[in-house]
Design an enzyme around this catalytic site. Structure first.
Site, PDB file in Angstrom:
ATOM      1  N   SER A 164       0.851  -1.191   0.000  1.00  0.00           N
ATOM      2  CA  SER A 164       0.000   0.000   0.000  1.00  0.00           C
ATOM      3  C   SER A 164       0.883   1.235   0.000  1.00  0.00           C
ATOM      4  O   SER A 164       1.620   1.494   0.959  1.00  0.00           O
ATOM      5  CB  SER A 164      -0.880   0.023   1.249  1.00  0.00           C
TER       6      SER A 164
ATOM      7  N   HIS B  85      -1.202  -1.376  -4.243  1.00  0.00           N
ATOM      8  CA  HIS B  85      -2.484  -0.992  -3.642  1.00  0.00           C
ATOM      9  C   HIS B  85      -2.514   0.530  -3.510  1.00  0.00           C
ATOM     10  O   HIS B  85      -1.601   1.139  -2.950  1.00  0.00           O
ATOM     11  CB  HIS B  85      -2.608  -1.664  -2.277  1.00  0.00           C
TER      12      HIS B  85
ATOM     13  N   ASP C  68      -4.606   3.683  -2.225  1.00  0.00           N
ATOM     14  CA  ASP C  68      -5.668   4.096  -1.297  1.00  0.00           C
ATOM     15  C   ASP C  68      -6.169   5.501  -1.605  1.00  0.00           C
ATOM     16  O   ASP C  68      -5.411   6.471  -1.516  1.00  0.00           O
ATOM     17  CB  ASP C  68      -5.141   4.066   0.141  1.00  0.00           C
TER      18      ASP C  68
ATOM     19  N   MET D 216      -8.614   8.435  -0.444  1.00  0.00           N
ATOM     20  CA  MET D 216      -9.390   8.917   0.711  1.00  0.00           C
ATOM     21  C   MET D 216      -9.843  10.345   0.456  1.00  0.00           C
ATOM     22  O   MET D 216      -9.075  11.147  -0.103  1.00  0.00           O
ATOM     23  CB  MET D 216      -8.535   8.867   1.966  1.00  0.00           C
TER      24      MET D 216
ATOM     25  N   HIS E  10      -8.351   1.276  -4.115  1.00  0.00           N
ATOM     26  CA  HIS E  10      -9.267   1.104  -2.984  1.00  0.00           C
ATOM     27  C   HIS E  10      -9.923   2.456  -2.722  1.00  0.00           C
ATOM     28  O   HIS E  10      -9.297   3.363  -2.166  1.00  0.00           O
ATOM     29  CB  HIS E  10      -8.453   0.619  -1.772  1.00  0.00           C
TER      30      HIS E  10
ATOM     31  N   MET F 186     -12.008   4.883  -0.811  1.00  0.00           N
ATOM     32  CA  MET F 186     -12.629   5.197   0.484  1.00  0.00           C
ATOM     33  C   MET F 186     -13.203   6.598   0.330  1.00  0.00           C
ATOM     34  O   MET F 186     -12.719   7.574   0.928  1.00  0.00           O
ATOM     35  CB  MET F 186     -11.591   5.115   1.602  1.00  0.00           C
TER      36      MET F 186
ATOM     37  N   MET G  95     -11.337  -5.361   5.530  1.00  0.00           N
ATOM     38  CA  MET G  95     -10.533  -4.423   6.305  1.00  0.00           C
ATOM     39  C   MET G  95     -10.282  -5.038   7.684  1.00  0.00           C
ATOM     40  O   MET G  95     -11.224  -5.481   8.348  1.00  0.00           O
ATOM     41  CB  MET G  95     -11.277  -3.102   6.514  1.00  0.00           C
TER      42      MET G  95
ATOM     43  N   ASP H 148      -6.662  -6.141   4.348  1.00  0.00           N
ATOM     44  CA  ASP H 148      -6.049  -4.807   4.333  1.00  0.00           C
ATOM     45  C   ASP H 148      -6.043  -4.203   5.736  1.00  0.00           C
ATOM     46  O   ASP H 148      -7.102  -4.013   6.336  1.00  0.00           O
ATOM     47  CB  ASP H 148      -6.864  -3.919   3.367  1.00  0.00           C
ATOM     48  N   GLY H 149      -4.842  -3.891   6.213  1.00  0.00           N
ATOM     49  CA  GLY H 149      -4.689  -3.208   7.503  1.00  0.00           C
ATOM     50  C   GLY H 149      -3.994  -4.072   8.540  1.00  0.00           C
ATOM     51  O   GLY H 149      -4.466  -5.170   8.852  1.00  0.00           O
TER      52      GLY H 149
HETATM   53  C1  DX5 Z   1      -6.205   1.956   5.507  1.00  0.00           C
HETATM   54  C2  DX5 Z   1      -5.753   1.574   4.105  1.00  0.00           C
HETATM   55  C3  DX5 Z   1      -4.665   0.577   4.067  1.00  0.00           C
HETATM   56  C4  DX5 Z   1      -3.374   1.016   4.743  1.00  0.00           C
HETATM   57  C5  DX5 Z   1      -2.728  -0.187   5.312  1.00  0.00           C
HETATM   58  O1  DX5 Z   1      -7.392   2.646   5.440  1.00  0.00           O
HETATM   59  O2  DX5 Z   1      -6.841   1.042   3.360  1.00  0.00           O
HETATM   60  O3  DX5 Z   1      -4.419   0.133   2.740  1.00  0.00           O
HETATM   61  O4  DX5 Z   1      -2.483   1.647   3.884  1.00  0.00           O
HETATM   62  O5  DX5 Z   1      -1.604   0.199   5.998  1.00  0.00           O
HETATM   63  P1  DX5 Z   1      -0.876  -0.750   7.057  1.00  0.00           P
HETATM   64  O6  DX5 Z   1      -0.446  -1.994   6.315  1.00  0.00           O
HETATM   65  O7  DX5 Z   1       0.261   0.072   7.540  1.00  0.00           O
HETATM   66  O8  DX5 Z   1      -1.886  -1.085   8.123  1.00  0.00           O
HETATM   67 ZN    ZN Z   2      -6.494   0.052   1.375  1.00  0.00          ZN
END
Ligand code: DX5
Ligand code: ZN
Length: 228
Positions: A9, A34, A36, A38, A68, A70, A139, A177-178
């Site tokens: 990510s 990946h 992200d 937001m 992804h 969000m 998640m 993820d996470g």
């Molecule tokens: C969180 C993201 C993840 C995040 C994961 O909302 O969707 O993809 O980057 O990070 P780590 O692996 O550090 O938990």
């Molecule tokens: Zn993610």
């Protein structure tokens, strides 16, 4: 052998030299990237849009990019991310009024479609649409930030989804993820995940090649544990 895929990510990458850092993690053996997205509305953080994805493509990042979303809403962003070079587009069921329509929109734009489940989101959202999915993302933290701790309730949820996929012989990636790290990845794989999003668990190390190699080694043990 069952294939496990690693999707670093880039939320945890160095944004001041993003292209170089992403190239470095790809060269170290990542399967996917990946990405992200937001919006400071669906989640309390603000990250990257389609222009950044496009600039990574122009920088010769050629592995599959797993977007992804969000954000809320999602539909207007889907054509933009598809055009920018996304391969997978995943969204949260709470972020659209018409899940089935959004899935069709992703496919109509030539991408594979995924549905993402927050820790407290019910798997009932899979009813009636599971056959349209290419990917299910669970998640293991509340979305919005990297480097949070893996919530143990995810293990049970992973096993449930894995059972559903296998019983119905579905061709769906099960992505987690996470909070995925070298230390817990073997147990996570053992619970049924086959795509692993890893942010801080890779980018916080100086030698990406070395950490990815160690992670793959852990996954190999998990595979042997599962067949013996
Ligand atoms: C969180 C993201 C993840 C995040 C994961 O909302 O969707 O993809 O980057 O990070 P780590 O692996 O550090 O938990
Ligand atoms: Zn993610």
């Amino acid at each position: 052998m069952k294939k496990f895929l690693l999707a670093p990510s880039i939320l945890s990458a160095d944004f001041s030299r993003l292209g170089k850092d992403v190239k470095k993690v790809v060269d170290a053996g990542s399967d996917w990237i990946h990405f992200d997205v937001m919006d400071n509305h669906y989640v309390p953080n603000l990250t990257m849009g389609p222009m950044i994805l496009k600039s990574l493509r122009n920088y010769n990042i050629n592995v599959p990019i797993d977007v992804h979303l969000m954000t809320k809403p999602v539909d207007n962003l889907i054509p933009q991310f598809a055009q920018a070079g996304a391969n997978f587009i995943t969204f949260h069921p709470e972020s659209t009024d018409h899940i089935d329509r959004t899935l069709s929109l992703i496919k109509d734009h030539g991408c594979k479609a995924g549905l993402a489940f927050n820790p407290s989101t019910s798997l009932n959202f899979l009813d009636y649409i599971i056959d349209k999915l290419d990917l299910i993302l669970l998640m293991a933290v509340n979305p919005g930030f990297g480097n949070q701790s893996f919530l143990p309730s995810t293990f049970h949820k992973l096993r449930e989804v894995r059972k559903l996929i296998d019983l119905n012989s579905l061709d769906i990636f099960l992505e987690v993820d996470g909070g995925v790290k070298l230390e817990n990845i073997s147990e996570i794989a053992f619970s049924g995940a086959n795509v692993f999003v890893i942010g801080s668990g890779i980018f916080d190390y100086s030698d990406y090649h070395k950490i990815i190699k160690s992670i793959r080694q852990e996954l190999k043990f998990s595979y042997f544990k599962s067949i013996h």
